[in-house]
Scaffold this motif. Structure first.
Motif, mmCIF file in Angstrom:
data_model
loop_
_atom_site.group_PDB
_atom_site.id
_atom_site.type_symbol
_atom_site.label_atom_id
_atom_site.label_comp_id
_atom_site.label_asym_id
_atom_site.label_seq_id
_atom_site.Cartn_x
_atom_site.Cartn_y
_atom_site.Cartn_z
ATOM 1 N N PHE A 33 -9.072 -1.209 -1.383
ATOM 2 C CA PHE A 33 -8.740 -0.973 0.022
ATOM 3 C C PHE A 33 -9.358 0.348 0.481
ATOM 4 C CE2 PHE A 33 -5.235 -3.208 -2.066
ATOM 5 C CZ PHE A 33 -5.115 -4.341 -1.273
ATOM 6 N N THR A 34 -10.036 0.313 1.602
ATOM 7 C CA THR A 34 -10.650 1.516 2.156
ATOM 8 C C THR A 34 -10.061 1.779 3.531
ATOM 9 O OG1 THR A 34 -12.712 1.031 0.986
ATOM 10 C CG2 THR A 34 -12.822 2.638 2.779
ATOM 11 N N GLU A 35 -9.563 2.987 3.738
ATOM 12 C CA GLU A 35 -8.944 3.317 5.020
ATOM 13 C C GLU A 35 -9.961 3.911 5.993
ATOM 14 O OE1 GLU A 35 -6.309 6.724 5.231
ATOM 15 O OE2 GLU A 35 -6.916 7.335 3.206
ATOM 16 N N VAL A 36 -9.675 3.742 7.277
ATOM 17 C CA VAL A 36 -10.502 4.362 8.307
ATOM 18 C C VAL A 36 -10.345 5.868 8.183
ATOM 19 C CG1 VAL A 36 -10.804 4.653 10.786
ATOM 20 C CG2 VAL A 36 -10.304 2.397 9.852
ATOM 21 N N PRO A 37 -11.433 6.636 8.089
ATOM 22 C CA PRO A 37 -11.323 8.079 7.884
ATOM 23 C C PRO A 37 -10.742 8.793 9.085
ATOM 24 C CG PRO A 37 -13.582 7.484 8.367
ATOM 25 C CD PRO A 37 -12.827 6.188 8.203
ATOM 26 N N THR A 82 -6.565 -6.218 12.085
ATOM 27 C CA THR A 82 -6.294 -5.369 13.243
ATOM 28 C C THR A 82 -4.962 -4.652 13.100
ATOM 29 O OG1 THR A 82 -5.281 -7.221 14.436
ATOM 30 C CG2 THR A 82 -7.635 -6.841 14.782
ATOM 31 N N GLY A 83 -4.891 -3.451 13.670
ATOM 32 C CA GLY A 83 -3.655 -2.684 13.640
ATOM 33 C C GLY A 83 -3.392 -2.058 12.278
ATOM 34 N N LEU A 138 0.814 -1.218 0.000
ATOM 35 C CA LEU A 138 0.000 0.000 0.000
ATOM 36 C C LEU A 138 0.846 1.265 0.000
ATOM 37 C CD1 LEU A 138 -2.794 -1.058 2.536
ATOM 38 C CD2 LEU A 138 -2.673 -1.427 0.059
ATOM 39 N N GLY A 139 2.165 1.126 0.120
ATOM 40 C CA GLY A 139 3.050 2.281 0.054
ATOM 41 C C GLY A 139 3.316 2.935 1.389
ATOM 42 N N GLN A 140 2.414 2.750 2.333
ATOM 43 C CA GLN A 140 2.560 3.253 3.688
ATOM 44 C C GLN A 140 1.575 2.485 4.566
ATOM 45 O OE1 GLN A 140 1.109 7.352 2.640
ATOM 46 N NE2 GLN A 140 -0.207 7.083 4.437
ATOM 47 N N SER A 141 1.668 2.715 5.863
ATOM 48 C CA SER A 141 0.782 2.021 6.793
ATOM 49 C C SER A 141 -0.595 2.676 6.839
ATOM 50 C CB SER A 141 1.391 2.018 8.196
ATOM 51 O OG SER A 141 2.625 1.325 8.195
ATOM 52 N N TYR A 142 -1.626 1.859 6.855
ATOM 53 C CA TYR A 142 -3.002 2.338 6.948
ATOM 54 C C TYR A 142 -3.761 1.536 8.001
ATOM 55 C CZ TYR A 142 -2.558 4.772 2.422
ATOM 56 O OH TYR A 142 -2.180 5.604 1.393
ATOM 57 N N SER A 143 -4.726 2.179 8.612
ATOM 58 C CA SER A 143 -5.732 1.472 9.385
ATOM 59 C C SER A 143 -6.883 1.221 8.414
ATOM 60 C CB SER A 143 -6.195 2.320 10.572
ATOM 61 O OG SER A 143 -7.204 1.652 11.296
ATOM 62 N N LEU A 144 -7.094 -0.035 8.056
ATOM 63 C CA LEU A 144 -8.051 -0.358 7.001
ATOM 64 C C LEU A 144 -9.465 -0.508 7.548
ATOM 65 C CD1 LEU A 144 -6.019 -2.926 4.869
ATOM 66 C CD2 LEU A 144 -6.427 -0.501 4.382
ATOM 67 N N ASP A 145 -10.399 0.118 6.860
ATOM 68 C CA ASP A 145 -11.810 -0.003 7.199
ATOM 69 C C ASP A 145 -12.412 -1.234 6.539
ATOM 70 O OD1 ASP A 145 -14.303 1.311 8.350
ATOM 71 O OD2 ASP A 145 -14.872 1.109 6.249
ATOM 72 N N SER A 146 -11.977 -1.522 5.303
ATOM 73 C CA SER A 146 -12.484 -2.697 4.595
ATOM 74 C C SER A 146 -11.555 -3.044 3.436
ATOM 75 C CB SER A 146 -13.905 -2.447 4.051
ATOM 76 O OG SER A 146 -13.878 -1.454 3.045
ATOM 77 N N VAL A 147 -11.644 -4.302 2.997
ATOM 78 C CA VAL A 147 -10.961 -4.772 1.789
ATOM 79 C C VAL A 147 -11.996 -5.526 0.970
ATOM 80 C CG1 VAL A 147 -9.109 -6.183 0.822
ATOM 81 C CG2 VAL A 147 -8.763 -5.013 3.013
ATOM 82 N N LYS A 148 -12.239 -5.066 -0.252
ATOM 83 C CA LYS A 148 -13.241 -5.682 -1.109
ATOM 84 C C LYS A 148 -12.563 -6.337 -2.302
ATOM 85 C CE LYS A 148 -17.848 -4.785 -3.043
ATOM 86 N NZ LYS A 148 -18.901 -3.759 -3.237
#
Length: 230
Positions: free
Chosen positions: A205-209, A172-173, A94-104
């Motif tokens: 990939f959707t990140e937590v806003p 998680t994380g 992903l190029g950097q760390s993300y807190s992911l909200d969902s993966v479709k």
């Protein structure tokens, strides 16, 4: 007494603004900075582009309910020869760390009929800079999402599925890498030399806003009110 009531009103208004802003902020799809890699790719007019798994090329419809073309010409595919897929994997940085909200995920179909999509898949995620192979020396650097999953076969067009819902557990994380270790495929309608073809249509990939500017302003108001009260 009037001043106290005003201060209470300010705190109440700020709290309402925080709640409203936080609930109205929508999650954001990650659209840049992603680098896919895989055990191989197959072209010759069929799905062979790793970039096609993240650029939305095969998707159509309204946001949130998109379908994938499912024709086998858009997405990623590897040809493992006659017989079942062996040691096939695809990974997204992903190029950097993300807190992911969902993966479709949208599985891969084919234009002939049937499906070339992945079937039995081990899904792993990691936030380690260079995680390595989750099924070899890098095993300690990865977390498996649930147990071995069965991805739904693709139709034409095909609907996506939420990866965490399928797994019955959450990522998680913070996460930088997602990897699919593909154990088997749904197979080809024509058999023969196509039996080893397997792939993925699209992944999103959707990140937590993060808090909106309105929420941050409201929080600032709460802090000012607290300082005055002290």
């Amino acid at each position: 007494m009037v001043f106290l009531d005003s201060r209470k009103s300010l705190v109440a208004a700020a709290a309402v603004a925080v709640l409203a802003a936080s609930t109205s902020t929508s999650a954001a799809v990650i659209t840049s900075g992603i680098t896919p890699t895989a055990s191989g790719s197959f072209g010759s007019g069929w799905a062979g582009g790793l970039a096609d798994t993240i650029n939305g090329t095969g998707l159509s419809g309204t946001a949130g309910s998109e379908v994938h073309a499912g024709t086998g010409t858009v997405g990623w595919m590897v040809d493992d020869g006659d017989g079942p897929a062996v040691d096939v994997w695809i990974q997204w940085d992903l190029g950097q760390s993300y807190s992911l909200d969902s993966v479709k995920v949208w599985n891969l179909g084919n234009a002939i009929g049937g499906a070339w999509g992945a079937r039995s898949v081990d899904v792993f995620y990691s936030n380690v800079a260079t995680p390595g192979d989750p099924e070899a020396a890098g095993a300690a650097n990865w977390t498996q999402l649930g147990s071995t999953l069965e991805f739904a076969a693709a139709d034409d067009p095909t609907s996506g599925f939420d990866l965490e819902t399928l797994a019955g557990t959450s990522i998680t994380g913070d996460v930088r890498y997602i990897r699919f270790e593909i154990n088997s495929q749904w197979g080809s309608a024509v058999g023969g030399s196509d039996d080893g073809r397997v792939g993925i249509g699209e992944i999103q990939f959707t990140e937590v806003p993060e808090p909106s500017s309105l929420a941050l302003m409201a929080i600032g108001g709460l802090l000012i009110a607290r300082r005055r009260r002290a």
